[in-house]
Design a protein around this motif. Sequence first.
Motif, short mmCIF file in Angstrom:
data_model
loop_
_atom_site.label_atom_id
_atom_site.label_comp_id
_atom_site.label_asym_id
_atom_site.label_seq_id
_atom_site.Cartn_x
_atom_site.Cartn_y
_atom_site.Cartn_z
N SER A 139 10.13 66.04 -84.51
CA SER A 139 11.27 66.77 -85.08
C SER A 139 11.69 66.11 -86.38
O SER A 139 11.40 64.94 -86.63
N TRP A 140 12.41 66.89 -87.22
CA TRP A 140 12.84 66.39 -88.51
C TRP A 140 14.01 67.21 -89.00
O TRP A 140 14.24 68.32 -88.57
N ARG A 141 14.78 66.61 -89.95
CA ARG A 141 15.89 67.30 -90.59
C ARG A 141 15.34 68.06 -91.79
O ARG A 141 14.95 67.46 -92.78
N LYS A 178 0.58 56.17 -87.86
CA LYS A 178 -0.09 55.33 -86.87
C LYS A 178 0.95 54.40 -86.25
O LYS A 178 1.22 53.32 -86.77
N GLY A 179 1.57 54.86 -85.18
CA GLY A 179 2.61 54.05 -84.52
C GLY A 179 3.92 54.13 -85.27
O GLY A 179 4.07 54.87 -86.23
N GLY A 180 4.86 53.36 -84.84
CA GLY A 180 6.16 53.34 -85.50
C GLY A 180 7.21 52.72 -84.61
O GLY A 180 7.10 52.75 -83.38
N VAL A 188 9.80 60.95 -83.47
CA VAL A 188 8.62 61.11 -82.63
C VAL A 188 9.14 61.34 -81.22
O VAL A 188 10.36 61.38 -80.99
N GLN A 189 8.26 61.47 -80.24
CA GLN A 189 8.68 61.73 -78.87
C GLN A 189 9.71 60.71 -78.37
O GLN A 189 10.64 61.06 -77.66
#
Length: 90
Positions: A3-5, A22-24, A39-40
């Motif tokens: 999701s994003w604004r 790649k990750g975060g 992210v999830q």
Amino acid sequence: ISSWREQHPITSYLAPPLFSPKGGLVFEPSPWTEAVLSVQGGPVVVAGESQGVRLVGSGLELLPFEGAKTPSSTVLLLNILSWLGGGEAL
């Protein structure tokens, strides 16, 4: 990215569904920040303004700057720098 604004300047010219970091590091946003990219597990980019100072937290690796090799990361980094420099009001 789950999701994003859409209306935030940091996501301008960015196609988050095509962005696959790649990750975060997932953040717990402060009351004066908002989730910009998530992210999830939660937000990986948060932004806010406190007492006239803009701040961004990025749990994504944005450097080294690789231009055309990583276009989504490049757009995200340039948008973050523009917003921090006062390019757009929140």
